[in-house]
Scaffold this motif. Structure first.
Motif, PDB file in Angstrom:
ATOM      1  N   ASP A 176      -6.498  -7.054   1.691  1.00  0.00           N
ATOM      2  CA  ASP A 176      -7.614  -6.239   2.167  1.00  0.00           C
ATOM      3  C   ASP A 176      -7.929  -6.485   3.632  1.00  0.00           C
ATOM      4  O   ASP A 176      -8.180  -5.551   4.390  1.00  0.00           O
ATOM      5  CB  ASP A 176      -8.879  -6.528   1.341  1.00  0.00           C
ATOM      6  CG  ASP A 176      -8.788  -5.928  -0.053  1.00  0.00           C
ATOM      7  OD1 ASP A 176      -7.867  -5.130  -0.286  1.00  0.00           O
ATOM      8  OD2 ASP A 176      -9.634  -6.263  -0.893  1.00  0.00           O
ATOM      9  N   ARG A 222       0.363  -3.485  -0.022  1.00  0.00           N
ATOM     10  CA  ARG A 222      -0.488  -3.809   1.120  1.00  0.00           C
ATOM     11  C   ARG A 222      -0.124  -5.164   1.701  1.00  0.00           C
ATOM     12  O   ARG A 222      -0.117  -5.358   2.921  1.00  0.00           O
ATOM     13  CB  ARG A 222      -1.950  -3.777   0.681  1.00  0.00           C
ATOM     14  CG  ARG A 222      -2.457  -2.361   0.447  1.00  0.00           C
ATOM     15  CD  ARG A 222      -3.886  -2.370  -0.027  1.00  0.00           C
ATOM     16  NE  ARG A 222      -4.012  -2.994  -1.343  1.00  0.00           N
ATOM     17  CZ  ARG A 222      -5.123  -3.576  -1.781  1.00  0.00           C
ATOM     18  NH1 ARG A 222      -6.180  -3.620  -1.003  1.00  0.00           N
ATOM     19  NH2 ARG A 222      -5.166  -4.101  -2.980  1.00  0.00           N
ATOM     20  N   LEU A 235       7.553   6.766   1.747  1.00  0.00           N
ATOM     21  CA  LEU A 235       6.570   7.569   1.018  1.00  0.00           C
ATOM     22  C   LEU A 235       5.353   6.733   0.655  1.00  0.00           C
ATOM     23  O   LEU A 235       4.236   7.251   0.601  1.00  0.00           O
ATOM     24  CB  LEU A 235       7.200   8.149  -0.246  1.00  0.00           C
ATOM     25  CG  LEU A 235       8.247   9.221   0.024  1.00  0.00           C
ATOM     26  CD1 LEU A 235       8.903   9.665  -1.276  1.00  0.00           C
ATOM     27  CD2 LEU A 235       7.615  10.403   0.733  1.00  0.00           C
ATOM     28  N   MET A 283       4.113   4.550   2.506  1.00  0.00           N
ATOM     29  CA  MET A 283       3.289   4.517   3.714  1.00  0.00           C
ATOM     30  C   MET A 283       2.562   5.828   3.924  1.00  0.00           C
ATOM     31  O   MET A 283       1.507   5.871   4.537  1.00  0.00           O
ATOM     32  CB  MET A 283       4.171   4.232   4.928  1.00  0.00           C
ATOM     33  CG  MET A 283       4.676   2.816   4.977  1.00  0.00           C
ATOM     34  SD  MET A 283       5.756   2.575   6.378  1.00  0.00           S
ATOM     35  CE  MET A 283       5.912   0.788   6.335  1.00  0.00           C
ATOM     36  N   LEU A 284       3.143   6.891   3.439  1.00  0.00           N
ATOM     37  CA  LEU A 284       2.562   8.204   3.695  1.00  0.00           C
ATOM     38  C   LEU A 284       1.393   8.496   2.772  1.00  0.00           C
ATOM     39  O   LEU A 284       1.173   9.631   2.395  1.00  0.00           O
ATOM     40  CB  LEU A 284       3.608   9.296   3.552  1.00  0.00           C
ATOM     41  CG  LEU A 284       4.512   9.438   4.757  1.00  0.00           C
ATOM     42  CD1 LEU A 284       5.382  10.671   4.612  1.00  0.00           C
ATOM     43  CD2 LEU A 284       3.689   9.539   6.023  1.00  0.00           C
ATOM     44  N   ARG A 285       0.676   7.470   2.410  1.00  0.00           N
ATOM     45  CA  ARG A 285      -0.581   7.741   1.736  1.00  0.00           C
ATOM     46  C   ARG A 285      -1.542   8.416   2.716  1.00  0.00           C
ATOM     47  O   ARG A 285      -2.599   8.885   2.341  1.00  0.00           O
ATOM     48  CB  ARG A 285      -1.194   6.444   1.228  1.00  0.00           C
ATOM     49  CG  ARG A 285      -1.574   5.482   2.329  1.00  0.00           C
ATOM     50  CD  ARG A 285      -2.137   4.204   1.730  1.00  0.00           C
ATOM     51  NE  ARG A 285      -2.576   3.275   2.749  1.00  0.00           N
ATOM     52  CZ  ARG A 285      -1.763   2.486   3.436  1.00  0.00           C
ATOM     53  NH1 ARG A 285      -0.478   2.554   3.189  1.00  0.00           N
ATOM     54  NH2 ARG A 285      -2.221   1.655   4.339  1.00  0.00           N
ATOM     55  N   LEU A 286      -1.128   8.432   3.963  1.00  0.00           N
ATOM     56  CA  LEU A 286      -1.960   9.014   5.017  1.00  0.00           C
ATOM     57  C   LEU A 286      -2.349  10.439   4.670  1.00  0.00           C
ATOM     58  O   LEU A 286      -3.510  10.771   4.500  1.00  0.00           O
ATOM     59  CB  LEU A 286      -1.208   8.989   6.349  1.00  0.00           C
ATOM     60  CG  LEU A 286      -0.183   7.883   6.526  1.00  0.00           C
ATOM     61  CD1 LEU A 286       0.593   8.096   7.810  1.00  0.00           C
ATOM     62  CD2 LEU A 286      -0.897   6.553   6.552  1.00  0.00           C
ATOM     63  N   GLY A 336      -1.411   2.321  -2.746  1.00  0.00           N
ATOM     64  CA  GLY A 336      -2.023   1.162  -2.116  1.00  0.00           C
ATOM     65  C   GLY A 336      -2.070  -0.024  -3.046  1.00  0.00           C
ATOM     66  O   GLY A 336      -3.082  -0.718  -3.121  1.00  0.00           O
ATOM     67  N   ILE A 342       3.012  -4.823   3.867  1.00  0.00           N
ATOM     68  CA  ILE A 342       2.758  -4.230   5.171  1.00  0.00           C
ATOM     69  C   ILE A 342       2.115  -5.249   6.104  1.00  0.00           C
ATOM     70  O   ILE A 342       2.453  -5.352   7.276  1.00  0.00           O
ATOM     71  CB  ILE A 342       1.862  -2.982   5.025  1.00  0.00           C
ATOM     72  CG1 ILE A 342       2.639  -1.883   4.294  1.00  0.00           C
ATOM     73  CG2 ILE A 342       1.391  -2.497   6.373  1.00  0.00           C
ATOM     74  CD1 ILE A 342       1.838  -0.639   4.069  1.00  0.00           C
TER      75      ILE A 342
END
Lengths: 202, 202
Positions: free
Chosen positions: A32, A107, A171, A173-176, A102, A110
């Motif tokens: 977090d 997390r 993909l 990462m593309l939670r954007l 996520g 990353i």
DNA sequence: TAATTACGATACGTTAGCGTTTCGCATTAT
DNA sequence: ATAATGCGAAACGCTAACGTATCGTAATTA
């Protein structure tokens, strides 16, 4: 050996609930808040224990963080082994792509990648515990595919691994932008399976 | 309008050298140290200017960071347009994979991704400035490939984009173990081009 | 020249987090 | 019972960074 528990301390034993609370709190906090905000105090607060309880177990933040990371390697996506080769592959990749975009492990990965240059041993540990087992598993699956004739025997294994794992990570990462990560694992495997050239050229 | 420069301040003009030094220092600092250690003071020190000089230009760290990020979108890998379709694609992907694995933009991207959940507007900005232009460029290349008949017209565009960009990102991350990222862009494109199924099954 | 703004350097008080220590109570073995 | 250890709570001093303000000097306009 005198007793079943060879060394039995005299005083009050350490709370295993506190052990678990500290361990999970450490992982969640790192995911977090990141490396910088990861501290003994923050872990203690999140775990709902006192700082003394944490310091009794770990000398400092590096030791605590290292211990937390060892809990990451546990659940390597299992190898199905029954069913069609392509189904197995898809299923395994879905396991890597994992639950929510996520997820805890995502997390943490990353974060580690971001902090990797500054803390190479942390990165090396996670590489060994998380990345390498999955790479090896993909390698196994691909080799079995070659042996069963479902896969071109002359295919470049390393390139194929990158082609399989890379999109999953990407993909994730593309939670954007939700609509951008709409491509399913099935369609990805299907495209990769058939290739990009028109059938007329094959 | 009286003068060529409509509003010409009276006193000593601001040093454009300081402007540039602050801008580059901000980017490098964010890439090197991450979001948490990014502060007005640290930027000033790295830029070799005083804190007052920075505060005169930006109210706070968020404003400074946002300004720095706008400098990221500048150099979208250009579209070659001459030469074979597959060569163009490979060349473009190499542009994404970019110079050294630890290029400035790469490191910033990883930082942003890591901090994305906590600072969604920062992530949105970088997405808009860096990711989206490249996605769109790939889309253009793929469509041109379909029109020229080099690409299956029924291919899933979104899945293909993931298959192209994903491995580049993945390999960029694999600076961890040098030998693991040995797969070249050419071999990746080649595998994806031909597909995974044996020729006898096509 | 006078007025105005930018600059570097530096100092200020505040805040937040760190690791450590102490205390009284709880829990266990002897 | 007694000794030993774990626990939560709280206070400790320390450090680092924050945003702000002040100073003399430099650069530019009127």
């Amino acid at each position: 050996m005198a007793t079943q528990t060879p060394v039995r301390a005299k005083g009050r034993p350490r709370s295993c609930l506190a052990d678990a609370a500290i361990a999970t709190a450490a992982l969640e906090l790192f995911a977090d808040e990141g490396f910088e905000r990861f501290s003994m105090e923050a872990v203690a607060t999140r775990a709902g224990v006192s700082k003394a309880t944490v310091y009794r177990r770990f000398c400092g933040r590096d030791e605590l963080l290292a211990h937390a990371m060892t809990q990451l390697g546990a659940d390597v996506p299992k190898m199905p082994e029954l069913g069609d080769f392509w189904e197995n592959l898809t299923q395994f990749l879905d396991g890597i792509r994992e639950s929510a975009p996520g997820s805890l492990k995502s997390r943490i990965m990353i974060r580690v990648l971001g902090e990797g240059e500054r803390h190479p041993q942390l990165q090396a540990m996670v590489t060994e515990l998380v990345i390498r087992p999955r790479q090896a598993r993909v390698r196994l699956i691909l080799n079995s595919g070659i042996q069963s004739g479902r896969l071109r025997p002359d295919v470049d294994i390393e390139a194929t691994i990158a082609l399989l794992i890379g999109p999953m990570v990407w993909l994730k990462m593309l939670r954007l932008t939700p609509e951008a990560g709409a491509a399913t694992t099935e369609t990805i495997v299907e495209v990769l399976r058939a290739g990009l050239v028109p059938a007329s050229h094959s």
